[in-house]
Motif scaffolding. Sequence first.
Motif, short mmCIF file in Angstrom:
data_model
loop_
_atom_site.label_atom_id
_atom_site.label_comp_id
_atom_site.label_asym_id
_atom_site.label_seq_id
_atom_site.Cartn_x
_atom_site.Cartn_y
_atom_site.Cartn_z
N LEU A 90 0.85 -1.03 0.28
CA LEU A 90 -0.08 -0.12 -0.10
C LEU A 90 0.83 1.46 0.02
CD1 LEU A 90 -2.79 -1.03 2.53
CD2 LEU A 90 -3.21 -0.68 0.03
N ASP A 91 1.82 1.26 0.54
CA ASP A 91 2.78 2.22 0.58
C ASP A 91 3.48 2.49 -0.80
OD1 ASP A 91 2.51 2.80 3.14
OD2 ASP A 91 4.19 1.72 4.03
N LEU A 92 3.78 1.51 -1.30
CA LEU A 92 4.37 1.47 -2.69
C LEU A 92 3.13 2.34 -3.67
CD1 LEU A 92 6.67 0.66 -4.44
CD2 LEU A 92 5.44 -1.56 -5.12
N MET A 93 2.05 1.79 -3.54
CA MET A 93 0.97 2.57 -4.44
C MET A 93 0.99 3.92 -4.07
SD MET A 93 -2.21 -0.02 -4.82
CE MET A 93 -2.47 -0.62 -3.03
N GLY A 94 1.02 4.35 -2.80
CA GLY A 94 1.20 5.62 -2.34
C GLY A 94 2.49 6.54 -3.06
N GLN A 95 3.68 5.88 -2.99
CA GLN A 95 4.64 6.39 -3.52
C GLN A 95 4.54 6.52 -5.24
OE1 GLN A 95 8.67 4.96 -1.94
NE2 GLN A 95 7.39 3.59 -0.78
N LEU A 96 3.99 5.42 -5.73
CA LEU A 96 4.14 5.43 -7.40
C LEU A 96 2.58 5.56 -7.84
CD1 LEU A 96 7.05 2.96 -7.67
CD2 LEU A 96 7.05 5.46 -7.98
N PRO A 97 1.93 6.45 -7.58
CA PRO A 97 0.31 6.46 -7.96
C PRO A 97 0.07 6.50 -9.35
CG PRO A 97 0.80 8.72 -7.19
CD PRO A 97 2.22 7.79 -6.75
N GLU A 98 1.18 6.84 -10.26
CA GLU A 98 0.95 6.91 -11.68
C GLU A 98 1.69 5.87 -12.36
OE1 GLU A 98 1.83 11.13 -13.12
OE2 GLU A 98 0.56 11.89 -11.84
N ASP A 99 2.25 5.15 -11.68
CA ASP A 99 2.96 3.89 -12.18
C ASP A 99 1.99 2.82 -12.74
OD1 ASP A 99 6.21 2.59 -12.11
OD2 ASP A 99 4.38 1.24 -12.34
N ASP A 100 2.00 2.58 -13.93
CA ASP A 100 0.82 1.72 -14.66
C ASP A 100 1.10 0.27 -13.67
OD1 ASP A 100 -0.39 3.46 -15.71
OD2 ASP A 100 0.08 2.76 -17.67
N TRP A 101 2.32 -0.13 -13.92
CA TRP A 101 2.52 -1.72 -13.29
C TRP A 101 2.10 -1.80 -11.97
CZ3 TRP A 101 3.88 -5.90 -15.81
CH2 TRP A 101 4.18 -5.80 -16.99
N VAL A 102 2.23 -0.80 -10.97
CA VAL A 102 1.92 -0.79 -9.70
C VAL A 102 0.30 -0.71 -9.66
CG1 VAL A 102 1.95 0.81 -7.65
CG2 VAL A 102 4.05 0.27 -8.60
N CYS A 103 -0.47 0.19 -10.42
CA CYS A 103 -1.74 0.44 -10.42
C CYS A 103 -2.54 -0.66 -10.85
CB CYS A 103 -1.97 1.67 -11.43
SG CYS A 103 -1.55 3.23 -10.66
N ILE A 104 -1.95 -1.48 -11.87
CA ILE A 104 -2.45 -2.65 -12.34
C ILE A 104 -2.39 -3.77 -11.61
CG2 ILE A 104 -2.77 -4.14 -14.38
CD1 ILE A 104 -1.88 -1.62 -16.06
N GLU A 105 -1.23 -3.98 -11.20
CA GLU A 105 -0.91 -5.43 -10.60
C GLU A 105 -0.95 -5.48 -8.88
OE1 GLU A 105 1.83 -7.46 -14.04
OE2 GLU A 105 2.40 -7.73 -11.88
N ILE A 106 -0.57 -4.29 -8.42
CA ILE A 106 -0.61 -4.42 -6.73
C ILE A 106 -2.20 -4.69 -6.28
CG2 ILE A 106 -0.15 -3.25 -4.62
CD1 ILE A 106 2.36 -4.14 -6.22
N PRO A 107 -3.17 -4.13 -6.87
CA PRO A 107 -4.62 -4.49 -6.35
C PRO A 107 -4.84 -6.11 -6.65
CG PRO A 107 -4.64 -2.73 -7.73
CD PRO A 107 -3.08 -3.06 -7.90
N ARG A 108 -4.09 -6.57 -7.82
CA ARG A 108 -4.29 -8.02 -7.97
C ARG A 108 -3.74 -9.03 -6.84
NH1 ARG A 108 -2.78 -11.09 -13.36
NH2 ARG A 108 -2.96 -13.48 -12.75
N VAL A 109 -2.39 -8.52 -6.40
CA VAL A 109 -1.54 -8.96 -5.53
C VAL A 109 -2.47 -8.94 -4.05
CG1 VAL A 109 0.48 -8.97 -4.13
CG2 VAL A 109 0.50 -8.60 -6.45
N LEU A 110 -3.00 -7.53 -3.71
CA LEU A 110 -3.87 -7.64 -2.71
C LEU A 110 -4.99 -8.49 -2.55
CD1 LEU A 110 -3.36 -3.91 -1.89
CD2 LEU A 110 -2.26 -5.73 -0.77
N GLN A 111 -5.75 -8.77 -3.67
CA GLN A 111 -6.87 -9.51 -3.86
C GLN A 111 -6.20 -11.06 -3.33
OE1 GLN A 111 -8.22 -10.92 -7.50
NE2 GLN A 111 -10.60 -10.31 -6.95
N MET A 112 -5.18 -11.29 -4.06
CA MET A 112 -4.69 -12.78 -3.56
C MET A 112 -4.40 -12.98 -2.26
SD MET A 112 -2.22 -12.87 -6.99
CE MET A 112 -1.62 -14.67 -6.81
N ILE A 113 -3.78 -12.01 -1.52
CA ILE A 113 -3.48 -12.12 -0.05
C ILE A 113 -5.03 -12.24 0.64
CG2 ILE A 113 -2.62 -10.79 1.78
CD1 ILE A 113 -0.66 -9.76 -0.12
#
Length: 270
Positions: A90-113
């Motif tokens: 979540l901190d990473l998403m806050g640091q890189l709010p415009e990075d497409d890889w972060v925006c697209i993949e981290i939500p999927r990772v959190l869903q998996m968790i």
Amino acid sequence: MSDTTLPEFVNYSLPVDRLLQLGDANGTAIDWPDYLAMGLTAEHIPQLMQLATNVPLHTSEEEVPQVWGPVHAWRTLGQLGAEAAVEPLLDLMGQLPEDDWVCIEIPRVLQMIGMAALPATLAMVSNRDLSTDMRGSPLSALTLIARKYPEARETVVAELTSQLETAATNDAEWNAFLIGSLIELDGLEALAAIESAFATGNVDEIFIGDWDDVQVAFGLKSPSRLPGGWLPPAFGFSGRAGDSHKARKRGTDQRRKMAKRSRKQNRKRR
């Protein structure tokens, strides 16, 4: 490649350091490899978290395989269901709010968790001191979690509906994002709040369409025209995130410029 160009490159041990050699992740953007088959287990979570959140490495423009290491690392954390990684991601998403890889993949990772990611993700989405950009990807994660885990849906829909009650003073794009998530969650119970939000005139229709479009999306009306609106990548994007960091940044900038141009054109028509 020098250590100064790729910071912390030498600090990962086997088998984590094998992720640094996998290279371009575009080819596996939809179907992720089985990273656990590489021998990665829960004992490697601390190093995986360190690699996944290595911002200098992830944002490096160097054309070397190592810059893709963070992407492979956070995917592995998802496959491991690494609850300890929720806050750092979540901190990473806050640091890189415009990075497409972060925006697209981290939500999927959190869903998996899974449900363990719900409280912290909900807290970030609920933090009205954060900008729309900083809350957009966590909102996408929250939506994915609620879609996968029915026990989370009621809490999430209630929070998003509550935020729409202040639509008149919210950011217009944020209102559109909230409505988009409620559509994804089939949140018919929020329909009155959504209609009231549109009545304030403070919903960015470039992103979500108008009230008629929303009713069509909920299945309440038959479409009488092509739907309006455009949803950002965080909502339902399933393609490639980009061939390079420069391409990702350029794509984000272009989408923002398109939205701004459209808003200007709409204002001129009024």
